[in-house]
Design a protein around this motif. Structure first.
Motif, mmCIF file in Angstrom:
data_model
loop_
_atom_site.group_PDB
_atom_site.id
_atom_site.type_symbol
_atom_site.label_atom_id
_atom_site.label_comp_id
_atom_site.label_asym_id
_atom_site.label_seq_id
_atom_site.Cartn_x
_atom_site.Cartn_y
_atom_site.Cartn_z
ATOM 1 N N THR A 74 -10.735 2.828 7.371
ATOM 2 C CA THR A 74 -10.727 2.817 8.827
ATOM 3 C C THR A 74 -11.883 1.988 9.344
ATOM 4 O O THR A 74 -13.010 2.148 8.911
ATOM 5 C CB THR A 74 -10.877 4.261 9.354
ATOM 6 N N LEU A 100 -7.921 14.244 8.450
ATOM 7 C CA LEU A 100 -9.235 13.943 9.026
ATOM 8 C C LEU A 100 -10.099 13.434 7.880
ATOM 9 O O LEU A 100 -10.405 14.171 6.939
ATOM 10 C CB LEU A 100 -9.837 15.205 9.653
ATOM 11 N N THR A 102 -12.775 9.894 7.789
ATOM 12 C CA THR A 102 -14.087 9.545 8.350
ATOM 13 C C THR A 102 -14.294 10.177 9.722
ATOM 14 O O THR A 102 -15.420 10.384 10.156
ATOM 15 C CB THR A 102 -14.252 8.020 8.510
ATOM 16 N N GLY A 103 -13.184 10.457 10.418
ATOM 17 C CA GLY A 103 -13.255 11.041 11.754
ATOM 18 C C GLY A 103 -13.100 10.002 12.864
ATOM 19 O O GLY A 103 -12.961 10.347 14.028
ATOM 20 N N LEU A 104 -13.109 8.714 12.481
ATOM 21 C CA LEU A 104 -13.099 7.656 13.499
ATOM 22 C C LEU A 104 -11.814 7.645 14.321
ATOM 23 O O LEU A 104 -11.851 7.453 15.538
ATOM 24 C CB LEU A 104 -13.332 6.291 12.836
ATOM 25 N N THR A 105 -10.688 7.876 13.671
ATOM 26 C CA THR A 105 -9.409 7.864 14.390
ATOM 27 C C THR A 105 -9.355 8.997 15.412
ATOM 28 O O THR A 105 -9.023 8.783 16.589
ATOM 29 C CB THR A 105 -8.226 7.986 13.411
ATOM 30 N N ILE A 151 -4.083 10.452 -0.626
ATOM 31 C CA ILE A 151 -3.031 11.434 -0.406
ATOM 32 C C ILE A 151 -1.739 10.763 0.055
ATOM 33 O O ILE A 151 -1.778 9.804 0.821
ATOM 34 C CB ILE A 151 -3.505 12.430 0.688
ATOM 35 N N ILE A 156 2.890 11.424 4.899
ATOM 36 C CA ILE A 156 1.744 10.525 4.678
ATOM 37 C C ILE A 156 2.104 9.446 3.647
ATOM 38 O O ILE A 156 2.736 9.749 2.634
ATOM 39 C CB ILE A 156 0.519 11.349 4.212
ATOM 40 N N ASP A 157 1.670 8.225 3.926
ATOM 41 C CA ASP A 157 2.141 7.104 3.099
ATOM 42 C C ASP A 157 1.064 6.409 2.294
ATOM 43 O O ASP A 157 -0.132 6.513 2.570
ATOM 44 C CB ASP A 157 2.791 6.049 3.995
HETATM 45 P P1 IMP Z 1 -10.200 8.479 9.658
HETATM 46 O O1 IMP Z 1 -10.199 7.674 10.911
HETATM 47 O O2 IMP Z 1 -11.040 7.850 8.584
HETATM 48 O O3 IMP Z 1 -10.531 9.935 9.867
HETATM 49 O O4 IMP Z 1 -8.776 8.353 9.048
HETATM 50 C C1 IMP Z 1 -7.751 9.111 9.417
HETATM 51 C C2 IMP Z 1 -6.465 8.359 9.220
HETATM 52 O O5 IMP Z 1 -6.456 7.588 8.028
HETATM 53 C C3 IMP Z 1 -5.371 9.375 9.072
HETATM 54 O O6 IMP Z 1 -4.666 9.438 10.274
HETATM 55 C C4 IMP Z 1 -4.510 8.835 7.974
HETATM 56 O O7 IMP Z 1 -3.386 8.199 8.541
HETATM 57 C C5 IMP Z 1 -5.327 7.809 7.259
HETATM 58 N N1 IMP Z 1 -5.717 8.333 5.943
HETATM 59 C C6 IMP Z 1 -6.899 8.890 5.600
HETATM 60 N N2 IMP Z 1 -6.906 9.282 4.319
HETATM 61 C C7 IMP Z 1 -5.679 8.969 3.843
HETATM 62 C C8 IMP Z 1 -5.056 9.163 2.571
HETATM 63 O O8 IMP Z 1 -5.613 9.712 1.613
HETATM 64 N N3 IMP Z 1 -3.762 8.752 2.465
HETATM 65 C C9 IMP Z 1 -3.097 8.140 3.494
HETATM 66 N N4 IMP Z 1 -3.646 7.954 4.700
HETATM 67 C C10 IMP Z 1 -4.929 8.366 4.875
#
Ligand code: IMP
Ligand code: MG
Length: 180
Positions: A74, A100, A102-105, A151, A156-157
């Motif tokens: 991310t 969840l 990094t938390g950025l999304t 994952i 989830i893809d």
């Molecule tokens: P964050 O912004 O780093 O918290 O990322 C969250 C987003 O990244 C989630 O909405 C997922 O779609 C994607 N993501 C994070 N980890 C994985 C993973 O292990 N498999 C697939 N998608 C992931």
């Protein structure tokens, strides 16, 4: 294609969804709730969760974001690919996300939705990877805390593959699966 190791069975997912829904039903009793699923990853979780919320006054909407381009992680720049159809102002909003990390999304989405003045805003995530957090995000409902694995499944893809798996799995690292 990389092999997938099952981490959370369909039965365990169903049981946890039921527990989360019971909590949510208690918390939102007598209020009208707008559930916002984050596409695409949360589409299966959202579908299962809202069907366990019978007895509540529920509306469902979706927002589609993209945070992973060709990059490994991310970037923090989240792009909204599909905005909400319904106005959020004055609504009790429950944001439903798959992972969840990094938390950025979620940080971005919470800021984005807060600016539209909901009556309340809470977050429900199926999976939490606490070891990878970069920004703190207040989360109200968590399905499972998981280790830092890539994952797939249950919506989830990896490279648009595996969304249809009925369980949550992890790519086997010896297969050389890189983060997408
Ligand atoms: P964050 O912004 O780093 O918290 O990322 C969250 C987003 O990244 C989630 O909405 C997922 O779609 C994607 N993501 C994070 N980890 C994985 C993973 O292990 N498999 C697939 N998608 C992931
Ligand atoms: Mg996602």
């Amino acid at each position: 294609m990389p092999q997938v190791e099952e981490l959370i069975s369909p039965q365990a997912l169903a049981a946890r969804v039921k527990e989360l829904a019971a909590q949510i039903r208690r918390d939102y009793q007598g209020r009208s709730l707008l559930v916002v699923g984050v596409l695409k990853g949360a589409f299966v979780f959202t579908a299962d969760l809202v069907r366990a919320l019978d007895g509540l006054d529920v509306q469902v909407d979706f927002i589609a974001v993209s945070s992973y381009g060709a990059a490994t992680e991310t970037s923090g720049t989240v792009r909204i690919l599909k905005d909400l159809d319904m106005p959020v102002e004055g609504r009790h909003v429950l944001l439903v996300e798959d992972i969840l990390d990094t938390g950025l999304t979620l940080r971005y989405l919470l800021d984005y939705l807060s600016r539209q003045r909901p009556a309340s805003l809470r977050v429900c995530v199926l999976l939490d990877k606490p070891s990878r957090r970069k920004v703190e995000v207040p989360v109200d409902y968590v399905g499972f805390a998981i280790p830092d694995r890539f994952i797939v499944g249950y919506g989830i893809d990896w490279a648009e593959q595996y969304r249809h798996l009925p369980y949550v799995g992890a790519l086997r690292e010896e297969e050389g699966a890189d983060r997408e």
